[in-house]
Design an enzyme around this catalytic site. Structure first.
Site, PDB file in Angstrom:
ATOM      1  N   ASP A  59       0.821  -1.208   0.000  1.00 22.34           N
ATOM      2  CA  ASP A  59       0.000   0.000   0.000  1.00 22.34           C
ATOM      3  C   ASP A  59       0.853   1.256   0.000  1.00 22.34           C
ATOM      4  OD1 ASP A  59      -2.512  -1.016  -0.138  1.00 22.34           O
ATOM      5  OD2 ASP A  59      -2.816  -1.118   2.029  1.00 22.34           O
ATOM      6  N   TYR A  91       6.609  -9.790   7.427  1.00 22.81           N
ATOM      7  CA  TYR A  91       6.434  -8.342   7.563  1.00 22.81           C
ATOM      8  C   TYR A  91       6.905  -7.923   8.948  1.00 22.81           C
ATOM      9  CZ  TYR A  91       3.343  -7.990   3.454  1.00 22.81           C
ATOM     10  OH  TYR A  91       2.820  -7.986   2.178  1.00 22.81           O
TER      11      TYR A  91
END
Lengths: 258, 258
Positions: B53, B111
């Site tokens: 994103d 992540y």
């Protein structure tokens, strides 16, 4: 009631034209004066511990201003931060004696210069370290760094700038150490000439890269000739790192982690 | 000769609208395709391991493209970097089999989400961590994090996005640890739903702040109801951190330091 207020701040200098107010481009001083104006509705002059050049950062910076302020000192940082951009943050505020001056009361300053020895870029170091394309021998740099310590003439490692009465300064320490994949050079002194730390760092890259033997740093300084030293390295690697105020030790309470 | 080339890159996502090419605003994919066009004079499609994103960073990202390229693989990163902005850097390139695809050949992804628990801002964390205004109990967060591990339905911690066949994923580890003055949450899985890590991090702030008991994380997941979990935290704290390609272990050689 008028107070003399000292604030501790830090800033990412990437997008500023240095501390001092400039005609073209944003400065940290202007941002501070604007924030105080919005908060206290008073036009004040904010005095800083020193000028920092365009792109130089400060992990710790002290400034002071005289204003009529009823906000408690422990709330003032939050109030000011709400009017400051994300790349400037006030971490502490104390009321200081009438005659306190951020510049003249500072007894010792430490700068840090970060080198990233790598042929490849790292986007997370781009703003905060100078990438050096060749290998550096840290042991040699540590040896060479010791020659900068002491009360000496530093004319070899300064750029022409505002005229100064003397080019003699006292350096208390000059330490080279690995920090993760970076090399950090910390230089602490009673004062610094224009671009002095960036020229010291440049000279140490000559030592680390083998262009100068560690002990030749002594000759470079004795020559009092800017041509003999290494280059002035870029601003991005330089941080004002720590400040000492012997008369106002409470300013040290607001130190950020190193 | 046409080759399938996999590149390892990293990027500071602050100034990008995410990986994927967008009509308005710069993307990492577009920067990569532009750099390849300037270097090789070929219009190629660059496939990435996944969308990230707007504002999300990557310490390690893998992409591949098919091109006629005679530049040796060990020189290609330098050549591409000279056409890329400072906030994107290629650290490695390898020729991979014709059918290699950065997305489908990836077997495991990790992540990292960084929290900065502080009432005061720090300009050096502003781009890379989410400042959390309240104290966080790391021990409770570590306990709560364990409930995310395993093959489970993660419908409670995803945002609506592209429709997916199943909301079941396998999480291999979810580790919470202090790193300097930050808290780092690392989540490794075989795949992730939209905004899943940011919602896991948000749920762990509820646990660390006392709004949820650690063991209630289990109930939150069993409910399969987004309303029960914590908020989706901002993009700035999120990094694609590490990728595994079991068939192409040489891609791991280009790993940056953690």
């Amino acid at each position: 009631m008028m107070k003399n207020i000292a604030v501790v701040l830090s800033y990412d200098g990437t997008n500023f034209n240095g501390w001092q107010i400039q005609k073209n481009g944003p400065s940290i001083q202007e941002s501070m004066e604007d924030a105080i104006f919005h908060l206290l509705k008073q036009k004040v002059h904010v005095s800083g511990v020193g000028r920092t050049d365009s792109g130089v950062h400060a992990r710790r910076y002290v400034a002071n201003f005289h204003a009529d302020c009823t906000i408690p000192m422990d709330r003032l940082p939050y109030a000011l931060n709400s009017f400051l951009p994300e790349d400037i943050a006030v971490s502490g505020a104390v009321e200081v004696p009438e005659d306190f001056d951020a510049r003249f009361n500072c007894t010792k300053k430490e700068y840090a210069y970060y080198l990233f020895p790598s042929t490849l870029r790292d986007p997370f170091h781009a703003r905060y370290a100078y990438r050096y394309n060749y290998p550096l021998d840290i042991t040699k740099m540590q040896e060479g760094a010791q020659y900068f310590v002491g009360k000496q003439d530093f004319a070899s490692v300064r750029s022409q700038g505002t005229p100064v009465k003397s080019t003699v300064r006292t350096i208390f320490w000059c330490e080279v150490e690995p920090v993760d994949d970076l090399i950090r050079i910390r230089v602490c002194g009673d004062g610094f000439l224009y671009n002095m730390v960036r020229a010291i760092a440049g000279t140490l890259t000559y030592v680390g890269g083998g262009k100068l033997a560690p002990k030749q740093v002594r000759d470079v300084l004795l020559a009092c000739d800017r041509e003999q030293a290494g280059p002035t390295l870029p601003a991005c690697g330089l941080f004002m790192n720590r400040l000492w105020y012997d008369d106002t030790p409470e300013l040290d309470r607001f130190r950020l982690s190193d």
